[in-house]
Design a protein around this motif. Structure first.
Motif, short mmCIF file in Angstrom:
data_model
loop_
_atom_site.label_atom_id
_atom_site.label_comp_id
_atom_site.label_asym_id
_atom_site.label_seq_id
_atom_site.Cartn_x
_atom_site.Cartn_y
_atom_site.Cartn_z
N THR A 188 0.47 -1.24 0.11
CA THR A 188 0.14 0.13 -0.21
C THR A 188 0.81 1.09 0.12
OG1 THR A 188 -1.41 -1.19 1.42
CG2 THR A 188 -1.90 1.45 1.15
N ILE A 189 0.28 2.23 -0.71
CA ILE A 189 1.66 3.54 -1.02
C ILE A 189 0.80 4.85 -1.12
CG2 ILE A 189 2.72 5.12 -2.34
CD1 ILE A 189 2.50 1.11 -3.03
N GLU A 190 0.73 5.61 0.15
CA GLU A 190 -0.62 6.14 0.24
C GLU A 190 0.53 7.84 0.02
OE1 GLU A 190 -2.65 6.01 4.00
OE2 GLU A 190 -1.12 3.92 4.10
N ASN A 191 -0.49 8.57 -0.13
CA ASN A 191 0.17 10.38 -0.09
C ASN A 191 -0.53 10.49 1.44
OD1 ASN A 191 0.31 13.13 0.02
ND2 ASN A 191 0.31 13.39 -2.73
N VAL A 192 1.15 11.47 2.13
CA VAL A 192 0.42 11.81 3.78
C VAL A 192 0.89 13.42 3.99
CG1 VAL A 192 0.02 8.91 4.85
CG2 VAL A 192 2.62 10.50 4.85
N LEU A 193 0.85 13.54 3.03
CA LEU A 193 1.66 15.21 3.04
C LEU A 193 0.05 16.10 3.18
CD1 LEU A 193 3.48 17.43 2.84
CD2 LEU A 193 2.43 17.51 0.15
N ASP A 194 0.34 16.70 4.69
CA ASP A 194 0.03 17.31 5.48
C ASP A 194 0.45 18.87 4.95
OD1 ASP A 194 -1.99 19.01 7.08
OD2 ASP A 194 -0.61 18.91 8.47
N SER A 195 -1.01 18.62 3.29
CA SER A 195 -0.54 19.95 2.70
C SER A 195 -1.08 21.58 2.77
CB SER A 195 -1.17 19.47 1.23
OG SER A 195 -3.04 20.11 0.97
N ARG A 196 -0.41 22.40 2.31
CA ARG A 196 -0.97 23.85 2.69
C ARG A 196 -1.21 23.74 1.39
NH1 ARG A 196 -1.07 21.96 6.62
NH2 ARG A 196 0.59 22.54 8.53
N PRO A 197 -1.78 25.95 1.60
CA PRO A 197 -2.52 26.48 -0.32
C PRO A 197 -1.84 26.88 -0.71
CG PRO A 197 -3.41 26.76 1.77
CD PRO A 197 -2.81 26.24 2.52
N LEU A 198 -0.96 27.77 0.09
CA LEU A 198 0.11 28.72 -0.73
C LEU A 198 1.44 28.15 -0.73
CD1 LEU A 198 -0.61 32.17 2.66
CD2 LEU A 198 -1.70 31.38 -0.44
N VAL A 199 2.01 28.16 -1.98
CA VAL A 199 3.81 28.40 -2.03
C VAL A 199 4.07 29.14 -1.48
CG1 VAL A 199 3.26 29.39 -4.92
CG2 VAL A 199 4.97 27.18 -4.11
N GLN A 200 4.08 30.19 -1.41
CA GLN A 200 4.77 31.11 -0.62
C GLN A 200 4.35 32.51 -0.02
OE1 GLN A 200 7.81 31.73 -4.53
NE2 GLN A 200 9.25 32.15 -2.61
N SER A 201 4.97 33.12 1.04
CA SER A 201 4.44 34.18 1.16
C SER A 201 5.48 34.76 2.02
CB SER A 201 3.23 33.54 2.35
OG SER A 201 3.85 33.15 3.71
N GLY A 202 4.99 36.18 2.28
CA GLY A 202 6.20 36.48 2.87
C GLY A 202 5.84 38.06 3.98
N THR A 203 6.67 39.14 3.68
CA THR A 203 6.38 40.24 4.87
C THR A 203 7.65 41.02 3.75
OG1 THR A 203 8.07 40.10 6.32
CG2 THR A 203 5.74 40.07 6.75
N PHE A 204 6.57 42.17 3.86
CA PHE A 204 7.74 43.79 3.18
C PHE A 204 7.12 45.50 3.75
CE2 PHE A 204 3.98 43.81 0.87
CZ PHE A 204 3.63 45.29 1.09
N GLN A 205 8.67 45.64 4.01
CA GLN A 205 8.86 46.93 5.16
C GLN A 205 9.80 47.92 4.51
OE1 GLN A 205 9.25 45.51 9.12
NE2 GLN A 205 11.72 45.93 8.82
N GLY A 206 9.77 49.77 5.25
CA GLY A 206 10.45 50.14 4.48
C GLY A 206 12.08 50.10 4.94
N THR A 207 12.51 50.94 5.37
CA THR A 207 13.86 50.80 5.79
C THR A 207 14.01 51.79 7.15
OG1 THR A 207 14.85 52.98 4.15
CG2 THR A 207 15.48 49.90 3.89
N GLY A 208 13.33 52.42 7.35
CA GLY A 208 13.54 53.90 7.68
C GLY A 208 12.49 53.59 9.56
N THR A 209 12.82 53.90 10.42
CA THR A 209 12.28 54.17 11.50
C THR A 209 11.04 54.65 11.93
OG1 THR A 209 14.64 53.22 12.66
CG2 THR A 209 12.46 53.30 14.65
N PRO A 210 9.84 54.21 12.03
CA PRO A 210 9.19 53.01 11.95
C PRO A 210 9.87 52.94 10.14
CG PRO A 210 7.57 54.91 11.65
CD PRO A 210 8.83 55.30 12.40
N PRO A 211 9.02 51.38 9.92
CA PRO A 211 9.74 50.99 8.61
C PRO A 211 8.10 51.33 7.49
CG PRO A 211 9.33 49.19 10.24
CD PRO A 211 9.03 50.39 11.36
N VAL A 212 8.20 52.08 7.87
CA VAL A 212 7.07 52.98 6.78
C VAL A 212 7.44 52.96 5.41
CG1 VAL A 212 5.41 53.25 8.75
CG2 VAL A 212 6.79 55.01 7.19
N ILE A 213 6.82 53.45 4.12
CA ILE A 213 7.43 53.74 2.64
C ILE A 213 7.21 55.01 2.98
CG2 ILE A 213 7.81 52.73 1.03
CD1 ILE A 213 7.10 50.20 1.93
#
Length: 428
Positions: A32-57
């Motif tokens: 018996t062979i099974e796919n037991v991967l507990d999958s996720r719907p997003l392939v990539q995600s992340g954050t972005f921000q400015g370089t100052g303080t506070p890090p706004v753009i």
């Protein structure tokens, strides 16, 4: 004389019968062979921000980040209109289109796809530097809606594309860099942009596994989005997106080979693809070519290609539902060995296979640790699940010629779960 011959014949029959009684007999077992991967719907995600303080753009500033994407995938993001009570910028769902119908990468200005949205959690005051946060909560929260020129309180807003410039650069091999620039300076809607979040959903054909990962127009907001829209805090939404980001892959129809011998009959690490059909399995999930070739080889006893009855491929676990599973009864003799192979479906040419000297047919139990992931060396690799030349994502593999080798983990693209958390192999 006749009696003597008769006695000898009976003795011979008894002797032969005794030998047969002691000969090892074939046994029936089920693999018996099974796919037991507990999958996720997003392939990539992340954050972005400015370089100052506070890090706004701030007006005149920009921020960039890079990602990989396949043909039908889209980029979405969200960032606060900083000098507002609860407005945010985001592309209309499912996100910014990244390829044309012919697979040509989209480059240049895509600002027209950005909209300004009202989160519906705060009453809108006049936007600007003097606006007081957090403002007054709506007596009854409203659904998210696009701000088209005038908000519900009579305040005027320029189109989002006049305040924010978004451009795409194609870096090759399915990789893009997006740049978000604040162009609101000197306008009637000058504003900083807050730290934001971004995401890309897996696709199955043209269907998105998570088509609205950040917001849903016409529906109530979420806590994570409210933190962005009201105070520019991207941490809660980042946590949500991270929990939904990971690996999703089907397994192709499973090749099972019963053979007598001391080594795997269709590949060895460190050699080039033999041209017998392993490439078709590793690139396209087609095990039939290799199965036909193996049936002509000496020492091969049985060859099976196991297909999931409904979907053909073995899908991973989705939303807590069990993944795909196939089984096959095998007739096994002492000394037989079992080899298994299947494609990592959302790759260019990766395949799972038994390693070492495969599986001893005399044994029973869980043999998931006997599986390993290999790079067939016949197609240029891209981010798994986000490659424009991945066959199962509507692409055409780009040829290379390297020896077969284990896929490292972490690899240049991502970190995979343990093999035993993707594919399970048992024999009973």
């Amino acid at each position: 004389m006749i009696k003597s011959l008769l006695g000898l014949s009976i003795t011979a029959l008894i002797f032969t019968s005794c030998i047969k009684d002691h000969e090892p007999q074939p046994t029936a077992k089920t693999i018996t062979i099974e796919n037991v991967l507990d999958s996720r719907p997003l392939v990539q995600s992340g954050t972005f921000q400015g370089t100052g303080t506070p890090p706004v753009i701030l007006p005149g500033q920009s921020v960039s980040f890079s990602f990989s994407a396949a043909k039908n995938q889209r980029l979405t993001f969200a960032t606060m209109y900083g000098w507002s009570n609860d407005l945010f910028f985001a592309p209309e769902n499912p996100g910014i289109r990244l390829y044309g119908d012919d697979g040509t990468p989209v480059t240049g200005d895509v600002s027209a796809q950005i909209k300004l949205w009202d989160n519906g959690s705060r009453m809108n005051a006049a936007p600007g530097a003097t606006l007081v946060h957090p403002g007054t909560a709506e007596s009854a929260p409203k659904n998210i809606k696009e701000v088209m020129g005038i908000d519900d309180y009579g305040h005027a807003f320029l189109p989002a594309a006049q305040l924010m410039n978004v451009s795409l650069k194609y870096d090759g091999s399915s990789r893009f860099t997006v740049t978000i620039k604040n162009e609101s300076g000197g306008t009637t809607n000058e504003t900083p942009f807050s730290p934001g979040v971004w995401a890309i959903s897996y696709t199955a054909g043209t269907d998105f596994l998570l088509p609205e990962p950040i917001y849903s127009s016409g529906k109530a907001t979420t806590e994570g989005l409210t933190r962005i829209a009201e105070v520019g805090d991207n941490a809660p939404m980042s946590t949500v997106l991270t929990s939904q980001t990971g690996i999703f892959t089907p397994l192709s129809p499973i090749l099972v080979v019963v053979y007598s011998g001391s080594e795997n009959p269709f590949f060895q690490v460190g050699e080039n693809d033999r041209g017998e059909g392993l490439k078709e399995l590793a690139q396209k999930g087609n095990a039939d070519v290799l199965a036909a070739a193996l049936k002509t080889k000496s020492g091969i006893k049985n060859v099976y290609v196991l297909k999931e009855p409904t979907s053909t491929v073995l899908l991973p676990m989705i939303g807590g539902n069990a993944g795909g599973k196939v089984s096959q009864q095998l007739t096994l003799a002492p000394g037989d060995r079992i080899a298994v192979a299947t494609m990592y479906g959302f790759s260019n040419d990766w395949f799972f296979s038994t390693h070492g000297n495969d599986i001893d047919a005399n044994a029973t139990g869980d043999f998931s640790t006997s599986m390993a992931l290999y790079d067939n060396g016949t197609a240029i690799d891209q981010f798994p699940g986000a490659g424009i030349t991945q066959f199962n994502l509507a692409g055409t593999p780009l040829t290379e010629s390297k020896v077969i080798a284990p896929v490292p983990n972490p690899n240049p693209f991502t970190t995979l779960p343990a093999i035993s958390n993707i594919i399970k192999v048992t024999i009973q």
